[in-house]
Design a protein around this motif. Sequence first.
Motif, PDB file in Angstrom:
ATOM      1  N   GLY A  39      -3.464   2.494   5.420  1.00 49.58           N
ATOM      2  CA  GLY A  39      -2.167   2.996   5.867  1.00 49.58           C
ATOM      3  C   GLY A  39      -1.640   4.112   4.990  1.00 49.58           C
ATOM      4  O   GLY A  39      -1.082   5.096   5.476  1.00 49.58           O
ATOM      5  N   ILE A  40      -1.828   3.972   3.685  1.00 52.06           N
ATOM      6  CA  ILE A  40      -1.389   5.016   2.764  1.00 52.06           C
ATOM      7  C   ILE A  40      -2.179   6.294   2.988  1.00 52.06           C
ATOM      8  O   ILE A  40      -1.614   7.394   3.004  1.00 52.06           O
ATOM      9  CB  ILE A  40      -1.491   4.519   1.312  1.00 52.06           C
ATOM     10  CG1 ILE A  40      -0.398   3.478   1.051  1.00 52.06           C
ATOM     11  CG2 ILE A  40      -1.382   5.667   0.315  1.00 52.06           C
ATOM     12  CD1 ILE A  40      -0.534   2.746  -0.255  1.00 52.06           C
ATOM     13  N   ILE A  56       7.973  10.092   6.564  1.00 49.57           N
ATOM     14  CA  ILE A  56       6.670   9.659   6.059  1.00 49.57           C
ATOM     15  C   ILE A  56       6.799   9.156   4.624  1.00 49.57           C
ATOM     16  O   ILE A  56       6.175   8.157   4.254  1.00 49.57           O
ATOM     17  CB  ILE A  56       5.636  10.787   6.187  1.00 49.57           C
ATOM     18  CG1 ILE A  56       5.321  11.016   7.662  1.00 49.57           C
ATOM     19  CG2 ILE A  56       4.373  10.452   5.421  1.00 49.57           C
ATOM     20  CD1 ILE A  56       4.369  12.125   7.932  1.00 49.57           C
ATOM     21  N   LEU A  57       7.631   9.803   3.816  1.00 44.89           N
ATOM     22  CA  LEU A  57       7.818   9.336   2.443  1.00 44.89           C
ATOM     23  C   LEU A  57       8.505   7.970   2.406  1.00 44.89           C
ATOM     24  O   LEU A  57       8.144   7.124   1.581  1.00 44.89           O
ATOM     25  CB  LEU A  57       8.614  10.359   1.636  1.00 44.89           C
ATOM     26  CG  LEU A  57       7.871  11.643   1.289  1.00 44.89           C
ATOM     27  CD1 LEU A  57       8.790  12.604   0.559  1.00 44.89           C
ATOM     28  CD2 LEU A  57       6.637  11.353   0.459  1.00 44.89           C
ATOM     29  N   VAL A  58       9.445   7.732   3.289  1.00 41.24           N
ATOM     30  CA  VAL A  58      10.092   6.415   3.368  1.00 41.24           C
ATOM     31  C   VAL A  58       9.076   5.361   3.809  1.00 41.24           C
ATOM     32  O   VAL A  58       9.004   4.263   3.232  1.00 41.24           O
ATOM     33  CB  VAL A  58      11.306   6.453   4.320  1.00 41.24           C
ATOM     34  CG1 VAL A  58      11.817   5.060   4.624  1.00 41.24           C
ATOM     35  CG2 VAL A  58      12.406   7.302   3.733  1.00 41.24           C
ATOM     36  N   ALA A  59       8.273   5.675   4.811  1.00 40.57           N
ATOM     37  CA  ALA A  59       7.247   4.733   5.269  1.00 40.57           C
ATOM     38  C   ALA A  59       6.219   4.474   4.170  1.00 40.57           C
ATOM     39  O   ALA A  59       5.761   3.334   3.984  1.00 40.57           O
ATOM     40  CB  ALA A  59       6.553   5.271   6.513  1.00 40.57           C
ATOM     41  N   ILE A  62       7.780   2.102   1.643  1.00 44.42           N
ATOM     42  CA  ILE A  62       7.828   0.751   2.197  1.00 44.42           C
ATOM     43  C   ILE A  62       6.448   0.109   2.159  1.00 44.42           C
ATOM     44  O   ILE A  62       6.310  -1.076   1.817  1.00 44.42           O
ATOM     45  CB  ILE A  62       8.403   0.772   3.630  1.00 44.42           C
ATOM     46  CG1 ILE A  62       9.891   1.103   3.582  1.00 44.42           C
ATOM     47  CG2 ILE A  62       8.174  -0.547   4.343  1.00 44.42           C
ATOM     48  CD1 ILE A  62      10.508   1.368   4.929  1.00 44.42           C
ATOM     49  N   MET A  63       5.423   0.881   2.477  1.00 44.33           N
ATOM     50  CA  MET A  63       4.067   0.332   2.445  1.00 44.33           C
ATOM     51  C   MET A  63       3.619   0.003   1.030  1.00 44.33           C
ATOM     52  O   MET A  63       2.960  -1.015   0.820  1.00 44.33           O
ATOM     53  CB  MET A  63       3.082   1.307   3.093  1.00 44.33           C
ATOM     54  CG  MET A  63       3.208   1.379   4.583  1.00 44.33           C
ATOM     55  SD  MET A  63       2.006   2.470   5.303  1.00 44.33           S
ATOM     56  CE  MET A  63       0.593   1.404   5.288  1.00 44.33           C
ATOM     57  N   PRO A  68       1.971  -5.316  -0.278  1.00 44.72           N
ATOM     58  CA  PRO A  68       1.492  -6.253  -1.308  1.00 44.72           C
ATOM     59  C   PRO A  68       2.455  -7.415  -1.546  1.00 44.72           C
ATOM     60  O   PRO A  68       2.012  -8.533  -1.826  1.00 44.72           O
ATOM     61  CB  PRO A  68       1.382  -5.376  -2.559  1.00 44.72           C
ATOM     62  CG  PRO A  68       1.236  -4.005  -2.054  1.00 44.72           C
ATOM     63  CD  PRO A  68       2.045  -3.955  -0.800  1.00 44.72           C
ATOM     64  N   ALA A  69       3.754  -7.185  -1.400  1.00 42.40           N
ATOM     65  CA  ALA A  69       4.723  -8.267  -1.587  1.00 42.40           C
ATOM     66  C   ALA A  69       4.566  -9.332  -0.506  1.00 42.40           C
ATOM     67  O   ALA A  69       4.612 -10.528  -0.798  1.00 42.40           O
ATOM     68  CB  ALA A  69       6.142  -7.708  -1.582  1.00 42.40           C
TER      69      ALA A  69
END
Length: 84
Positions: A39-40, A56-59, A62-63, A68-69
């Motif tokens: 995804g990254i 895209i930077l916000v997504a 979040i990713m 991982p969380a």
Amino acid sequence: MMIIIFGAFLMLIGNIFALFNKNMFKKLHYLSAGDTGGGILILIGLLIRGFQIEKILVALLIMLIGMPAVTYFISISFVRKDKR
């Protein structure tokens, strides 16, 4: 374009490894690593192609934090379920 294809390929490989593995923790690891990394890479590829940078930077943020969380919390719930 190659980064987007490589990200999709990384997601596919992680899902295939998870499909054929019996251990639930290894399945979580493969899915988390493949989906997060893929995804990254896809988002970085879209960023390079000039799509909406802010979204895209916000997504991407979040990713990097969220995926991982979520995997961590799922694995903790499996461990706690086994202790009961």
